[in-house]
Write an enzyme that holds these catalytic residues in place. Structure first.
Site, PDB file in Angstrom:
ATOM      1  CB  SER A 189       2.998  -2.084  -2.075  1.00 38.90           C
ATOM      2  OG  SER A 189       2.243  -3.139  -2.610  1.00 38.90           O
ATOM      3  CG  ASP A 233      -9.666   7.842  -0.367  1.00 37.67           C
ATOM      4  OD1 ASP A 233      -9.210   8.983  -0.571  1.00 37.67           O
ATOM      5  OD2 ASP A 233      -9.377   6.856  -1.059  1.00 37.67           O
ATOM      6  CE  LYS A 291       5.430  -3.131  -7.136  1.00 33.86           C
ATOM      7  NZ  LYS A 291       4.093  -3.763  -7.210  1.00 33.86           N
TER       8      LYS A 291
END
Length: 701
Positions: A470, A481, A495
């Site tokens: 999460s 990224d 999740k």
């Protein structure tokens, strides 16, 4: 195969022989009937799922068949209670359940349950009758086996076939207890108490229990995180699933007849013992240091939770079957307490590592969860505790000590506050988006952003494992990224969905309405975050993680958003991976970790167990010898004194807990994964200094 079925209330009940009541007598049984308001609640649930759920699925004939399958499996996951004739009779309703629910009818769900209840009650009564005459005599010299995975098996086609299945299951239970050293009279007494308790709980089931079970079979078709909470479940929602207030600090779930540890609350009482692990099965619970152990096999989850829960400062004893062991039972003493924010707070340490040419000071920050003291925050207390504030303070302290790089350890971090995940990212990147959220109406929100210049601009690594979930995945994904730092470890949990609570006439519906996406456009759902440099896998991804759920929402992607790039990691990764592989190829700890995982996978793939006592004893001895050999091979390679016996190994304070991320205290000697991460970081710093540097670029799309 992992079955995470919160509503699977009863399973695994054993019997020797049985004369089944004919179906014609069902009307005379003490059948449960639906209550008047449950029909309107069922209509509400169907309506909200169709209108609000992210998946936008419409309940029709195809989903009706899936609901029928799901409900039958929830009741009888081992295909051991119903007869094939029962299943064939129920098939007439496979395409009718959707129509029934839309009109506020749940009769067929109750009819199926009542047949199940009758079968279970008959079997329990018969086994108690058998035990009342004494423990049945079994031939433990006979060569026969019992299926342990009946997912692909068929329901018994006759009473005699059912009796044979249960004869083996009872024999297996008796043999398991014999192998723990229990005598026949002890076994008989324990099984009598077990089945008497199970019979009592079956008879205590109410219409609300059946309705909740049936509705959760429906919600699971949409995704594994949507579920219906009855008024009773709603009242106990936080504490029934997480004993983190006054208990042991463990999240529990049902798997067949056992209560299983899903994960430990970081910094909680169970975590601090270093003995209870995810996937351990709890078979008995005792109060205080010497109270009677109560067998809880086959109990409802909330009843087990109630037994474990207790006032802070008191003790509870758990008898467990450790995961990956030989099936032997282990008793763990835990002192109940409240899990405080300071127990879960970020902690730091500094270690030195060399890249072969130069030594570097590496700061390590362990972050067990994304926390915030909401009460203090709402009071506008200027000193409220939060993840970001604590990590900022630790970063300042590390920079004052002139560290060359920072490792942020998110292993076993199951998530927490999205706000804190966003604000923590803000400490490491300049202004820019952190996560995208797509809602059920297909609108995409990009409000979770880094809004200030990075506080720490030095080399960074994020360490993750399968239990990083999460909010941890949002942070790790953003760092990856932006090419802001290395992500090292194992594929994370996966999740990537958001749930909200929707009120109902009776109870509430927890429903998935949104989905997380990284700034790259990739979802964190299902696939999680894939590390730049993988470490040996310690947790089976087939049994733990979002991909272990049959109805998990799929991975997908949306448009990326412009974001900066900080390091040219593609240029550095080949050299980093090469150095890592060279170090770990013959490293004793890594050789051991890889052997350990292969060993546990072999055991997980076992489809049957022998019911021959001598064969089982030989299997146990071979198993223990293999574990001892693996550990002593590691110790010999490290120059440590080998263990003389498996018993000596068992009695020692094993350091395998730390290998999973373990206790919050940061200790390199007990944590080969963190130790190797430090060397990777040293290599990263050294190689980056040699590489040409360019200012961050905004990616072109």
């Amino acid at each position: 195969m992992l079955t995470n079925r919160i509503a699977a209330l009863f399973s695994g009940l054993l019997i020797l022989t049985l004369t089944l009541l004919p179906v014609a007598t069902l009307a005379e049984a003490d059948a449960l009937q639906p209550e008047e308001d449950q029909g309107s609640t069922a209509r509400e649930i169907v309506g909200k799922l169709e209108m609000l759920h992210y998946n936008k699925l419409k309940l029709g004939d195809e989903m009706s068949e899936e609901l029928w399958d799901e409900y039958i499996e929830a009741l009888d996951p081992t295909k051991s209670y119903f007869l094939a004739s029962d299943i064939n009779e129920f098939r007439q309703w496979r395409t009718k359940l959707d129509d029934e629910l839309r009109t506020g009818q749940v009769n067929h769900g109750f009819e199926i349950y009542n047949r199940y209840r009758l079968r279970v009650t008959d079997r329990l009564n018969n086994i108690l009758s058998q035990l009342d005459k004494g423990l049945p005599e079994f031939d433990f010299d006979r060569d026969e086996s019992l299926e342990v995975d009946r997912e692909d098996s068929q329901w018994p086609v006759s009473i005699s076939a059912a009796d044979e299945l249960w004869r083996k299951r009872l024999k297996s239970s008796v043999l398991n207890l014999r192998l723990t050293g229990k005598k026949d009279e002890e076994i008989r007494d324990l099984l009598t108490r077990r089945y008497t308790g199970q019979l009592k709980r079956v008879k205590q089931q109410s219409s609300d229990d059946v309705f909740e079970l049936y509705m959760n079979s429906l919600t699971r078709l949409y995704d594994p995180h949507s579920n219906y909470l009855s008024p009773r479940s709603l009242e106990n929602f936080n504490m029934s699933m997480s004993l983190s207030l006054e208990g042991i600090g463990a999240v529990l779930q049902m798997e067949d007849e056992y209560t299983k540890v899903a994960r430990l609350v970081a910094g909680g009482p169970a975590d601090r013992t270093g003995k209870l692990k995810p996937n351990d099965k709890i078979v008995a619970v005792g109060q205080d240091k010497e109270g009677e152990m109560v067998d809880v096999v086959g109990w409802r989850l909330d009843d087990v939770v109630e037994l474990i829960r207790g006032a802070a400062g008191t003790y509870v004893r758990l008898e467990t079957i450790p995961t990956g062991g030989d099936g032997s039972h282990r008793t763990i003493l835990i002192k109940r307490s409240k899990v405080k924010l300071e127990d879960q707070a970020a902690k730091k340490a500094i270690f030195e590592f060399s890249d072969g040419e130069k030594s570097y000071k590496i700061g390590v920050i362990n972050l067990p969860t994304f926390y915030i003291d909401f009460e203090a925050y709402r009071r506008r207390d200027p000193n409220y505790k939060s993840t970001t504030r604590d990590v900022a303070r630790l970063l300042n302290e590390l920079e004052e000590e002139n560290v060359d790089g920072v490792i942020l350890d998110l292993r076993n971090n199951g998530g927490g506050s999205l706000q804190e995940a966003t604000m923590l990212t803000d400490l490491f990147i300049d202004q820019g988006p952190v996560v995208q959220i797509r809602h059920a109406n297909e609108q995409i929100s990009r409000h979770n952003r880094s809004r200030s210049r990075a506080m720490y601009r030095g080399p960074l690594m994020v360490l993750i494992n399968r239990l990083s979930a999460s909010a941890s995945e949002i942070f790790a994904g953003a760092i990856q990224d932006y090419n802001r730092g290395l992500v090292v470890g194992n594929q994370s949990f996966g999740k990537g969905t958001v749930q909200t609570m929707a009120p109902l006439k009776e109870g509430q519906l927890k429903i998935t309405q949104s989905k997380f996406y990284r700034v790259s456009g990739d979802s964190t759902q299902h696939a999680g975050v894939t590390p730049d440099i993988p470490m040996p896998q310690l947790i089976d991804t087939e049994s733990v993680g979002e991909s272990a759920y049959d109805t998990a929402l799929p991975w997908d992607r949306i448009h990326a958003v412009p974001h900066a790039k900080y390091f040219d990691l593609k240029e550095l990764l080949p050299a980093l991976v090469s150095k890592h592989n060279q170090r770990t190829a013959t490293d004793p700890d890594f050789v051991y970790l890889r052997e350990q995982f292969r060993f546990e996978r072999e055991r997980a793939d076992q489809e049957s167990i022998s019911l021959n006592e001598k064969a089982r004893e030989e299997e146990r001895e071979a198993l223990n010898e293999r574990l001892l050999t693996m550990e002593n091979r590691r110790r010999n390679a490290k120059g440590l004194e080998p263990y003389e016996s498996f018993e000596a190994l068992e009695e020692s304070e094993s350091d395998d807990v730390a290998a999973l991320g373990g206790p919050v205290e940061i200790k390199l000697e007990d944590d080969p994964i963190l130790n190797e991460a430090g060397y990777i970081m040293a290599d990263f710093i050294g190689l980056n200094k040699k590489a040409s540097k360019a200012p961050p670029q905004v990616a072109n799309f």
